[in-house]
Motif scaffolding. Structure first.
Motif, PDB file in Angstrom:
ATOM      1  N   ALA A  36      61.044  15.907  45.254  1.00 17.76           N
ATOM      2  CA  ALA A  36      60.062  15.410  44.298  1.00 17.76           C
ATOM      3  C   ALA A  36      58.952  16.433  44.136  1.00 17.76           C
ATOM      4  N   TYR A  37      58.596  16.670  42.884  1.00 20.42           N
ATOM      5  CA  TYR A  37      57.520  17.600  42.570  1.00 20.42           C
ATOM      6  C   TYR A  37      56.740  17.052  41.386  1.00 20.42           C
ATOM      7  N   GLU A  38      55.504  16.689  41.621  1.00 18.40           N
ATOM      8  CA  GLU A  38      54.628  16.132  40.593  1.00 18.40           C
ATOM      9  C   GLU A  38      55.327  15.000  39.842  1.00 18.40           C
ATOM     10  N   SER A  39      55.585  15.125  38.550  1.00 22.73           N
ATOM     11  CA  SER A  39      56.152  14.012  37.776  1.00 22.73           C
ATOM     12  C   SER A  39      57.681  14.027  37.724  1.00 22.73           C
ATOM     13  N   LYS A  40      58.322  14.902  38.479  1.00 22.73           N
ATOM     14  CA  LYS A  40      59.787  15.001  38.458  1.00 22.73           C
ATOM     15  C   LYS A  40      60.362  14.733  39.843  1.00 22.73           C
ATOM     16  N   LYS A  41      61.558  14.185  39.863  1.00 24.04           N
ATOM     17  CA  LYS A  41      62.315  14.095  41.107  1.00 24.04           C
ATOM     18  C   LYS A  41      63.764  14.446  40.799  1.00 24.04           C
ATOM     19  N   PHE A  42      64.452  14.892  41.825  1.00 26.05           N
ATOM     20  CA  PHE A  42      65.832  15.333  41.688  1.00 26.05           C
ATOM     21  C   PHE A  42      66.660  14.615  42.737  1.00 26.05           C
ATOM     22  N   HIS A  43      67.739  13.958  42.317  1.00 25.27           N
ATOM     23  CA  HIS A  43      68.654  13.288  43.242  1.00 25.27           C
ATOM     24  C   HIS A  43      69.975  14.034  43.264  1.00 25.27           C
ATOM     25  N   LEU A  44      70.483  14.232  44.466  1.00 25.98           N
ATOM     26  CA  LEU A  44      71.786  14.861  44.645  1.00 25.98           C
ATOM     27  C   LEU A  44      72.588  14.006  45.610  1.00 25.98           C
ATOM     28  N   ASP A  45      73.685  13.444  45.135  1.00 24.46           N
ATOM     29  CA  ASP A  45      74.593  12.679  45.980  1.00 24.46           C
ATOM     30  C   ASP A  45      75.751  13.578  46.359  1.00 24.46           C
ATOM     31  N   GLY A  46      76.026  13.692  47.655  1.00 29.66           N
ATOM     32  CA  GLY A  46      77.098  14.569  48.096  1.00 29.66           C
ATOM     33  C   GLY A  46      77.302  14.469  49.588  1.00 29.66           C
ATOM     34  N   LYS A  47      77.944  15.464  50.140  1.00 28.45           N
ATOM     35  CA  LYS A  47      78.207  15.522  51.574  1.00 28.45           C
ATOM     36  C   LYS A  47      76.933  15.922  52.307  1.00 28.45           C
ATOM     37  N   VAL A  48      76.723  15.295  53.446  1.00 32.33           N
ATOM     38  CA  VAL A  48      75.539  15.599  54.241  1.00 32.33           C
ATOM     39  C   VAL A  48      75.981  16.320  55.503  1.00 32.33           C
ATOM     40  N   SER A  49      75.158  17.284  55.920  1.00 32.31           N
ATOM     41  CA  SER A  49      75.475  18.019  57.144  1.00 32.31           C
ATOM     42  C   SER A  49      74.200  18.421  57.858  1.00 32.31           C
ATOM     43  N   MET A  50      74.365  18.680  59.147  1.00 27.83           N
ATOM     44  CA  MET A  50      73.327  19.287  59.970  1.00 27.83           C
ATOM     45  C   MET A  50      73.940  20.571  60.513  1.00 27.83           C
ATOM     46  N   THR A  51      73.238  21.667  60.377  1.00 26.43           N
ATOM     47  CA  THR A  51      73.772  22.967  60.781  1.00 26.43           C
ATOM     48  C   THR A  51      72.815  23.642  61.756  1.00 26.43           C
ATOM     49  N   LEU A  52      73.356  24.049  62.890  1.00 27.65           N
ATOM     50  CA  LEU A  52      72.632  24.924  63.809  1.00 27.65           C
ATOM     51  C   LEU A  52      72.992  26.353  63.428  1.00 27.65           C
ATOM     52  N   ALA A  53      72.012  27.161  63.149  1.00 28.03           N
ATOM     53  CA  ALA A  53      72.238  28.571  62.836  1.00 28.03           C
ATOM     54  C   ALA A  53      71.591  29.386  63.952  1.00 28.03           C
ATOM     55  N   PHE A  54      72.423  30.057  64.738  1.00 27.46           N
ATOM     56  CA  PHE A  54      71.948  30.845  65.873  1.00 27.46           C
ATOM     57  C   PHE A  54      71.954  32.332  65.530  1.00 27.46           C
ATOM     58  N   ASP A  55      71.007  33.056  66.106  1.00 25.94           N
ATOM     59  CA  ASP A  55      70.959  34.521  66.050  1.00 25.94           C
ATOM     60  C   ASP A  55      70.628  35.079  64.670  1.00 25.94           C
ATOM     61  N   GLN A  56      69.792  34.385  63.914  1.00 26.16           N
ATOM     62  CA  GLN A  56      69.352  34.932  62.635  1.00 26.16           C
ATOM     63  C   GLN A  56      68.231  35.935  62.884  1.00 26.16           C
ATOM     64  N   LYS A  57      68.277  37.053  62.221  1.00 30.68           N
ATOM     65  CA  LYS A  57      67.242  38.074  62.419  1.00 30.68           C
ATOM     66  C   LYS A  57      65.896  37.610  61.880  1.00 30.68           C
ATOM     67  N   LYS A  58      65.885  36.968  60.706  1.00 30.38           N
ATOM     68  CA  LYS A  58      64.634  36.594  60.068  1.00 30.38           C
ATOM     69  C   LYS A  58      64.051  35.295  60.622  1.00 30.38           C
ATOM     70  N   TYR A  59      64.901  34.268  60.860  1.00 34.67           N
ATOM     71  CA  TYR A  59      64.399  32.947  61.222  1.00 34.67           C
ATOM     72  C   TYR A  59      64.671  32.545  62.668  1.00 34.67           C
ATOM     73  N   GLY A  60      65.409  33.337  63.412  1.00 38.65           N
ATOM     74  CA  GLY A  60      65.752  32.960  64.777  1.00 38.65           C
ATOM     75  C   GLY A  60      66.805  31.864  64.780  1.00 38.65           C
ATOM     76  N   ASP A  61      66.689  30.926  65.707  1.00 31.79           N
ATOM     77  CA  ASP A  61      67.609  29.797  65.782  1.00 31.79           C
ATOM     78  C   ASP A  61      66.966  28.615  65.064  1.00 31.79           C
ATOM     79  N   GLU A  62      67.730  27.927  64.216  1.00 32.00           N
ATOM     80  CA  GLU A  62      67.153  26.795  63.502  1.00 32.00           C
ATOM     81  C   GLU A  62      68.183  25.709  63.222  1.00 32.00           C
TER      82      GLU A  62
END
Length: 115
Positions: A36-62
């Motif tokens: 949601a941003y000001e007077s607009k919102k965006f809905h996306l129906d789809g597959k949901v996931s949780m991802t662990l990303a290890f060893d990223q140079k810029k963001y580390g582990d997240e």
């Protein structure tokens, strides 16, 4: 709502630069993502996931929660000064608890192996 399926993906190609991904994807029916941003919102129906990303140079582990699908819908909303991004992960049930426990275990294992 279905259970969570775990996949591991270690890429050594130029795109992922050796990042290790652990993804838990909920099987079964679609979930919803909303932005949601000001007077607009965006809905996306789809597959949901949780991802662990290890060893990223810029963001580390997240940990990343995401919904992905073919297309979404823009809608009007009451204007607000606040913006948000929301990902519905499904019901707070035993399947979700188990997936979160697996994620916590992977994080702890990684940290223990580092030092």
């Amino acid at each position: 709502m279905g259970s969570w399926k775990h996949r591991k993906d270690t890429r050594s190609n130029d795109m992922a630069h050796g990042i290790t991904f652990h993804m838990w994807e909920r099987s079964g029916e679609d979930c919803r993502g909303e932005a949601a941003y000001e007077s607009k919102k965006f809905h996306l129906d789809g597959k949901v996931s949780m991802t662990l990303a290890f060893d990223q140079k810029k963001y580390g582990d997240e940990l990343i929660a995401q919904v992905y699908g073919p297309s979404g819908v823009f809608r009007e909303r009451r204007a607000s000064k606040y913006c948000r991004v929301q990902v519905y992960l499904g019901p707070a049930d035993e399947n979700t608890a188990k997936a979160l426990e697996q994620i916590a275990k992977k994080i702890r294992e990684k940290k223990e192996n580092e030092g």
